[in-house]
Motif scaffolding. Structure first.
Motif, PDB file in Angstrom:
ATOM      1  N   ASP A  23       0.834  -1.211   0.000  1.00  0.00           N
ATOM      2  CA  ASP A  23       0.000   0.000   0.000  1.00  0.00           C
ATOM      3  C   ASP A  23       0.863   1.253   0.000  1.00  0.00           C
ATOM      4  O   ASP A  23       0.532   2.250  -0.666  1.00  0.00           O
ATOM      5  CB  ASP A  23      -0.926   0.004   1.220  1.00  0.00           C
ATOM      6  N   ARG A  24       1.976   1.211   0.746  1.00  0.00           N
ATOM      7  CA  ARG A  24       2.860   2.374   0.795  1.00  0.00           C
ATOM      8  C   ARG A  24       3.507   2.616  -0.572  1.00  0.00           C
ATOM      9  O   ARG A  24       3.642   3.760  -1.019  1.00  0.00           O
ATOM     10  CB  ARG A  24       3.928   2.168   1.857  1.00  0.00           C
ATOM     11  N   THR A  26       2.209   1.762  -3.460  1.00  0.00           N
ATOM     12  CA  THR A  26       1.143   2.271  -4.322  1.00  0.00           C
ATOM     13  C   THR A  26       0.916   3.764  -4.084  1.00  0.00           C
ATOM     14  O   THR A  26       0.743   4.536  -5.028  1.00  0.00           O
ATOM     15  CB  THR A  26      -0.168   1.496  -4.073  1.00  0.00           C
ATOM     16  N   ASP A  27       0.955   4.178  -2.819  1.00  0.00           N
ATOM     17  CA  ASP A  27       0.780   5.601  -2.499  1.00  0.00           C
ATOM     18  C   ASP A  27       1.932   6.430  -3.060  1.00  0.00           C
ATOM     19  O   ASP A  27       1.720   7.562  -3.521  1.00  0.00           O
ATOM     20  CB  ASP A  27       0.683   5.788  -0.980  1.00  0.00           C
ATOM     21  N   ASP A  28       3.154   5.883  -3.005  1.00  0.00           N
ATOM     22  CA  ASP A  28       4.304   6.616  -3.558  1.00  0.00           C
ATOM     23  C   ASP A  28       4.147   6.801  -5.070  1.00  0.00           C
ATOM     24  O   ASP A  28       4.445   7.874  -5.615  1.00  0.00           O
ATOM     25  CB  ASP A  28       5.602   5.858  -3.262  1.00  0.00           C
ATOM     26  N   LEU A  30       1.303   6.799  -6.691  1.00  0.00           N
ATOM     27  CA  LEU A  30       0.185   7.725  -6.868  1.00  0.00           C
ATOM     28  C   LEU A  30       0.655   9.171  -6.726  1.00  0.00           C
ATOM     29  O   LEU A  30       0.258  10.039  -7.524  1.00  0.00           O
ATOM     30  CB  LEU A  30      -0.910   7.425  -5.848  1.00  0.00           C
ATOM     31  N   PHE A  31       1.507   9.440  -5.751  1.00  0.00           N
ATOM     32  CA  PHE A  31       2.022  10.798  -5.554  1.00  0.00           C
ATOM     33  C   PHE A  31       2.815  11.250  -6.782  1.00  0.00           C
ATOM     34  O   PHE A  31       2.682  12.398  -7.235  1.00  0.00           O
ATOM     35  CB  PHE A  31       2.894  10.850  -4.305  1.00  0.00           C
ATOM     36  N   GLN A  34       0.412  12.121  -9.528  1.00  0.00           N
ATOM     37  CA  GLN A  34      -0.241  13.402  -9.275  1.00  0.00           C
ATOM     38  C   GLN A  34       0.698  14.567  -9.562  1.00  0.00           C
ATOM     39  O   GLN A  34       0.284  15.594 -10.105  1.00  0.00           O
ATOM     40  CB  GLN A  34      -0.716  13.455  -7.820  1.00  0.00           C
ATOM     41  N   THR A  40      -5.788  16.317  -9.620  1.00  0.00           N
ATOM     42  CA  THR A  40      -6.410  15.046  -9.252  1.00  0.00           C
ATOM     43  C   THR A  40      -7.930  15.137  -9.267  1.00  0.00           C
ATOM     44  O   THR A  40      -8.610  14.197  -8.904  1.00  0.00           O
ATOM     45  CB  THR A  40      -5.975  14.621  -7.834  1.00  0.00           C
ATOM     46  N   GLN A  49      -5.680   6.436  -8.850  1.00  0.00           N
ATOM     47  CA  GLN A  49      -5.540   5.378  -7.853  1.00  0.00           C
ATOM     48  C   GLN A  49      -5.510   4.009  -8.526  1.00  0.00           C
ATOM     49  O   GLN A  49      -4.714   3.135  -8.163  1.00  0.00           O
ATOM     50  CB  GLN A  49      -6.694   5.430  -6.851  1.00  0.00           C
ATOM     51  N   GLU A  56       1.772  -1.140  -9.469  1.00  0.00           N
ATOM     52  CA  GLU A  56       2.322  -1.919  -8.354  1.00  0.00           C
ATOM     53  C   GLU A  56       2.042  -3.402  -8.519  1.00  0.00           C
ATOM     54  O   GLU A  56       2.935  -4.239  -8.295  1.00  0.00           O
ATOM     55  CB  GLU A  56       1.724  -1.407  -7.036  1.00  0.00           C
TER      56      GLU A  56
END
Length: 470
Positions: A23-24, A26-28, A30-31, A34, A40, A49, A56
């Motif tokens: 998840d971390r 994936t968030d990286d 995503l950032f 963006q 967004t 997302q 990932e």
């Protein structure tokens, strides 16, 4: 599991990788996405997302261990961050051009006093991105000079449409302002070429323009021959491609922005089944089994298939109708088999000389197996990170009985040109062999014995041997 992904023998590292780590990551990603788009909230953008999750998940599948997983994630993020200055320059260019266009339009409006009515009234969108529904030109008069007479309007429709085909679609739409006769004449054009560069990468305006254009053509019930689209991170593309397929397009060309993640063709929104489709060109697109199967089984008229910079998650190309197949600069996630009995030309090659981190994040060493290439006349197998082989079907010997021109990559030098010799043995009428080799390989890997072997191969069959250096 330690930082290098070393775990006890027989245990898959993926089962030990916590969901919190994934998840971390994936968030990286995503950032980074963006930051690249700098927005967004737009409804015309792909759900970032979902894009991040697909990236990932794909890397999680192909990585050989935890360290490789982290490396590929880092390469993907690095490529997105490296491309940010490019998009920033695009943004500054848009602002500058918008300022210039506004000044010009205001000057023209004050000078001419003409009002162009457009279909719809969308706040914040300039008229240049809309389609004219009707034009108020009550003061329109025939030119007094005989040389200024409108003779184009007197041309037969076929000739008129041929002349209009030389205009871009945006230019063709603008002809509606010329006179009442020209209003919506563009809707009958059978070739649609749409490019987001017309709007300086403004995805909002481009989406509105394309939606209204397709709607106007539907009202006119106009046929479609060619649909060509260059886009950037617009989810509506799935619907636009589906629209072209449903309107029996014979030629379909789609290119996603090259510095963006490969566009995901959603099989729930796009069905590539068509009795009319003859040529398909896809650039920077992710292709999985679900989206590709109709090309193998439900496109009986398909003759030409070009895949460039695509991410291929398919395992088989088995179309019985294909005549020309080009796979250029593509990343293969799985081994690929090709069974195309009607194929005349086959090219699997790399044109890029740079080492893009984005491409390296999906780099895999895979095998391409030819199962039926009995009709092929010209063939190039020069892509790097590929092993090429073939399997003769019963009764198909020799495998390349119609092959006249053969172009191979550096992989053919193994074991004193053993792969090259094998292809030549199964190509009875072969005339021309071209070897794509690097000067580095020639200097450090090819010995005098290699040179003598190659001379023997050439003289033994009377072949013309050439080199394509890089």
């Amino acid at each position: 599991m330690d930082e290098l992904g070393i775990i006890e023998e027989g245990v898959d590292w993926r089962t030990r990788l916590g969901q919190d780590i994934r998840d971390r990551m994936t968030d990286d990603i995503l950032f980074s996405l963006q930051m690249k788009l700098q927005t967004t909230t737009s409804t015309t953008l792909i759900d970032l997302q979902k894009v991040a999750a697909r990236i990932e998940e794909r890397i999680h599948i192909i990585a050989i261990d935890y360290g490789d997983y982290l490396r590929r994630i880092s390469l993907t993020k690095g490529d997105l961050e490296d491309s940010y200055p490019v998009l920033l320059n695009n943004f500054l260019h848009i602002r500058q051009q918008a300022s210039i266009r506004t000044s010009v339009l205001l000057h023209q409006e004050n000078k001419q006093g003409q009002i162009i009515q457009t279909e719809g009234n969308i706040q914040g969108i300039s008229s240049s991105s809309m389609l004219p529904n009707q034009v108020t030109l009550d003061d329109h008069k025939e030119p007094s000079h005989p040389c200024g007479k409108d003779r184009i309007s007197e041309l037969p429709n076929d000739l008129f449409h041929h002349i209009m085909s030389f205009l871009s679609m945006r230019e063709a739409v603008r002809t509606s302002v010329l006179s009442h006769w020209w209003v919506n004449r563009w809707t009958f054009l059978q070739s649609l070429k749409l490019d987001i560069d017309w709007f300086h990468m403004d995805r909002e305006k481009f989406s509105i323009f394309v939606d209204k254009l397709l709607l106007s053509r539907d009202y006119a019930d106009a046929p479609m021959d060619t649909f060509q689209l260059n886009s950037f991170a617009i989810d509506r593309v799935n619907c636009w491609i589906s629209h072209a397929i449903k309107h029996n397009a014979k030629v379909l060309k789609f290119a996603e922005y090259e510095r963006w993640e490969p566009f995901y063709l959603d099989p729930e929104l796009v069905g590539l089944s068509s009795q009319y489709l003859k040529s398909l060109e896809l650039t920077n697109v992710a292709l999985d089994k679900m989206i590709f199967n109709p090309l193998n089984n439900a496109c009986p008229a398909l003759r030409n298939l070009l895949l460039k910079d695509c991410l291929m998650e398919v395992k088989e190309i088995s179309s019985s109708s294909l005549k020309n197949l080009d796979i250029i600069d593509c990343s293969l996630i799985n081994d690929l088999s090709i069974c195309t009995p009607s194929l005349v030309s086959l090219r699997i090659k790399d044109q890029r000389m740079d080492n893009s981190s984005f491409r390296n994040s999906y780099s895999m060493f895979t095998t391409v197996t030819l199962i039926d290439a009995s009709s092929v006349i010209s063939m190039e197998l020069s892509a790097i990170d590929r092993q090429f082989t073939f399997v003769e079907k019963d009764g198909s010997s020799p495998m390349f009985r119609n092959l006249r021109s053969l172009h191979l990559g550096v992989w053919c030098i193994a074991d004193l040109f053993s792969p090259l010799c094998r292809y030549i043995r199964h190509s009875p009428i072969l005339e021309m062999v071209t070897l794509k080799l690097s000067l580095l390989h020639w200097r450090f890997q090819l010995t005098e014995e290699h040179a003598k072997t190659l001379v023997g191969i050439r003289d033994g069959r009377g072949l013309h041997v050439d080199f394509d250096w890089y």
